[in-house]
Motif scaffolding. Structure first.
Motif, mmCIF file in Angstrom:
data_model
loop_
_atom_site.group_PDB
_atom_site.id
_atom_site.type_symbol
_atom_site.label_atom_id
_atom_site.label_comp_id
_atom_site.label_asym_id
_atom_site.label_seq_id
_atom_site.Cartn_x
_atom_site.Cartn_y
_atom_site.Cartn_z
ATOM 1 N N ALA A 171 -18.575 10.752 -2.466
ATOM 2 C CA ALA A 171 -19.878 11.397 -2.543
ATOM 3 C C ALA A 171 -20.517 11.598 -1.242
ATOM 4 N N ASN A 172 -19.880 10.923 -0.173
ATOM 5 C CA ASN A 172 -20.331 11.116 1.319
ATOM 6 C C ASN A 172 -18.975 11.500 2.056
ATOM 7 N N PRO A 173 -18.646 12.534 2.793
ATOM 8 C CA PRO A 173 -17.273 12.591 3.330
ATOM 9 C C PRO A 173 -17.473 12.013 5.017
ATOM 10 N N ASN A 174 -18.792 11.639 5.369
ATOM 11 C CA ASN A 174 -18.873 10.885 6.510
ATOM 12 C C ASN A 174 -18.567 9.311 6.392
ATOM 13 N N LEU A 175 -17.991 8.986 5.190
ATOM 14 C CA LEU A 175 -17.595 7.733 5.065
ATOM 15 C C LEU A 175 -15.983 7.434 5.098
ATOM 16 N N ILE A 176 -15.686 6.426 5.595
ATOM 17 C CA ILE A 176 -14.205 6.108 5.504
ATOM 18 C C ILE A 176 -14.089 4.844 5.246
ATOM 19 N N MET A 177 -12.938 4.188 4.893
ATOM 20 C CA MET A 177 -12.431 2.826 4.443
ATOM 21 C C MET A 177 -11.629 2.492 5.564
ATOM 22 N N GLU A 178 -12.306 1.151 6.110
ATOM 23 C CA GLU A 178 -11.485 0.450 7.496
ATOM 24 C C GLU A 178 -11.273 -1.036 6.953
ATOM 25 N N THR A 179 -10.143 -1.372 7.787
ATOM 26 C CA THR A 179 -10.103 -2.928 7.969
ATOM 27 C C THR A 179 -9.567 -3.155 9.257
ATOM 28 N N SER A 180 -9.986 -4.273 9.839
ATOM 29 C CA SER A 180 -9.637 -4.690 11.221
ATOM 30 C C SER A 180 -8.658 -6.258 11.034
ATOM 31 N N ILE A 181 -7.317 -6.049 11.864
ATOM 32 C CA ILE A 181 -6.286 -7.220 11.624
ATOM 33 C C ILE A 181 -6.002 -7.512 12.995
ATOM 34 N N PRO A 182 -5.625 -8.781 13.074
ATOM 35 C CA PRO A 182 -5.217 -9.284 14.348
ATOM 36 C C PRO A 182 -3.900 -8.590 14.642
ATOM 37 N N ALA B 56 4.789 -9.117 9.261
ATOM 38 C CA ALA B 56 4.883 -9.841 7.621
ATOM 39 C C ALA B 56 3.480 -9.464 7.042
ATOM 40 N N THR B 57 2.973 -9.903 5.958
ATOM 41 C CA THR B 57 2.041 -9.763 5.295
ATOM 42 C C THR B 57 0.752 -10.106 5.957
ATOM 43 N N VAL B 58 -0.345 -9.558 6.419
ATOM 44 C CA VAL B 58 -1.531 -10.064 7.132
ATOM 45 C C VAL B 58 -2.246 -11.284 6.337
ATOM 46 N N LYS B 59 -2.381 -12.146 6.688
ATOM 47 C CA LYS B 59 -2.901 -13.400 6.342
ATOM 48 C C LYS B 59 -3.803 -14.260 7.401
ATOM 49 N N PRO B 60 -4.869 -14.657 7.231
ATOM 50 C CA PRO B 60 -5.879 -14.120 5.917
ATOM 51 C C PRO B 60 -6.114 -12.741 5.941
ATOM 52 N N PHE B 61 -6.220 -12.066 4.962
ATOM 53 C CA PHE B 61 -6.727 -10.624 5.017
ATOM 54 C C PHE B 61 -8.069 -10.634 4.486
ATOM 55 N N ASN B 62 -9.113 -10.020 5.319
ATOM 56 C CA ASN B 62 -10.529 -9.731 5.140
ATOM 57 C C ASN B 62 -10.796 -8.659 4.309
ATOM 58 N N GLY B 63 -9.845 -7.758 3.992
ATOM 59 C CA GLY B 63 -10.230 -6.807 3.070
ATOM 60 C C GLY B 63 -10.483 -5.330 3.870
ATOM 61 N N TRP B 64 -11.067 -4.397 2.875
ATOM 62 C CA TRP B 64 -11.432 -3.155 3.272
ATOM 63 C C TRP B 64 -13.008 -2.995 3.337
ATOM 64 N N LYS B 65 -13.650 -2.046 4.165
ATOM 65 C CA LYS B 65 -15.008 -2.082 4.050
ATOM 66 C C LYS B 65 -15.404 -0.625 4.387
ATOM 67 N N ILE B 66 -16.087 -0.121 3.734
ATOM 68 C CA ILE B 66 -16.705 1.240 3.934
ATOM 69 C C ILE B 66 -17.628 1.242 5.232
ATOM 70 N N ILE B 67 -17.363 2.335 6.191
ATOM 71 C CA ILE B 67 -18.054 2.347 7.290
ATOM 72 C C ILE B 67 -18.327 4.012 7.485
ATOM 73 N N GLU B 68 -19.320 4.135 8.259
ATOM 74 C CA GLU B 68 -19.425 5.661 8.429
ATOM 75 C C GLU B 68 -18.812 5.936 10.095
ATOM 76 N N LYS B 69 -18.279 7.194 9.885
ATOM 77 C CA LYS B 69 -17.559 7.862 11.097
ATOM 78 C C LYS B 69 -18.392 8.038 12.039
ATOM 79 N N LYS B 70 -18.449 7.455 13.252
ATOM 80 C CA LYS B 70 -19.393 7.540 14.289
ATOM 81 C C LYS B 70 -19.196 8.828 15.040
ATOM 82 N N ARG B 71 -17.755 9.158 15.092
ATOM 83 C CA ARG B 71 -17.398 10.734 15.567
ATOM 84 C C ARG B 71 -16.291 11.172 15.008
#
Length: 220
Positions: free
Chosen positions: A164-175, A186-201
């Motif tokens: 519905a909103n092309p200015n949004l993306i799905m993001e995750t941050s990992i060590p 290996a597999t990211v642990k713990p994994f905090n999941g994905w969140k929807i954010i707005e593209k700043k640029r």
């Protein structure tokens, strides 16, 4: 000579055919061939609706990865793969941007089906690979690792919001650095999941083979 038996025989053959056509097609007379064609056309439309798909933009932010090591996004699997968006770490955050195809039927499938050249793994365990060191094509390094980023916890509600909103993306941050001081792997642990954010640029796209010393986080 015309006989009653022959006439009845003809009626017995013809009437059931006409009656079936009238009943199945809302009392509209159609020859049997036309009715079959009409049914086939309806089925094709249904098949096309199920085949529809969308593409969603994802971003992985690698936090403070090990200095002097190459990191890249794996495209393809098995022996038939390439590492794209290669970047050499200077201990600042690195980001990788890519798209994933979203398939499936929201009315029938509990979760969206994820596909595309960056998606790895079985149906119930999809993930993204980050190639590290020699796996990313770097030479003269002791590091040869891969980092698995799970594609977990993504819902139809998320997909609807992103479409519905092309200015949004799905993001995750990992060590980016592991407990041993080397690149996280290996597999990211713990994994905090994905969140929807707005593209700043506009998202930065790094060409395959280019190794910038750093890349700014779009959230800075």
């Amino acid at each position: 000579m015309f006989s009653y038996n022959n006439c009845c025989s003809s009626i017995r053959i013809f009437l059931p055919l006409c009656f079936a056509v009238k009943t199945e097609n809302e009392l509209t007379f159609l020859p049997s061939g036309a009715f079959a064609k009409n049914q086939g056309s309806h089925k094709n439309k249904l098949d096309q609706s199920f085949a529809m798909e969308s593409e969603i933009t994802f971003q992985i932010v690698l936090l403070k990865p090990t200095h002097g090591v190459d990191f890249g996004l794996q495209k393809g699997s098995g022996s038939n793969y390439e590492t794209v968006q290669k970047q050499r770490s200077d201990s600042k955050d690195l980001s990788f941007n890519f798209t994933i195809k979203i398939k499936g039927d929201e009315a029938k499938d509990k979760s969206p089906k994820l596909a595309g050249s960056f998606v790895q793994g079985p149906t119930n365990g999809k993930f993204i690979y980050i190639d590290i060191g020699t796996y990313a094509g770097q030479t003269g390094t002791p590091w040869a690792r891969r980092l698995k980023v799970p594609l977990a916890g993504i819902t139809w509600k998320d997909i609807d919001q992103l479409i519905a909103n092309p200015n949004l993306i799905m993001e995750t941050s990992i060590p980016g650095t592991g407990k041993d001081g080397g690149p996280n792997c290996a597999t990211v642990k713990p994994f905090n999941g994905w969140k929807i954010i707005e593209k700043k640029r506009e998202l930065i796209s790094v060409r395959p083979g280019v190794l910038p010393h750093s890349q700014h986080n779009i959230n800075e």
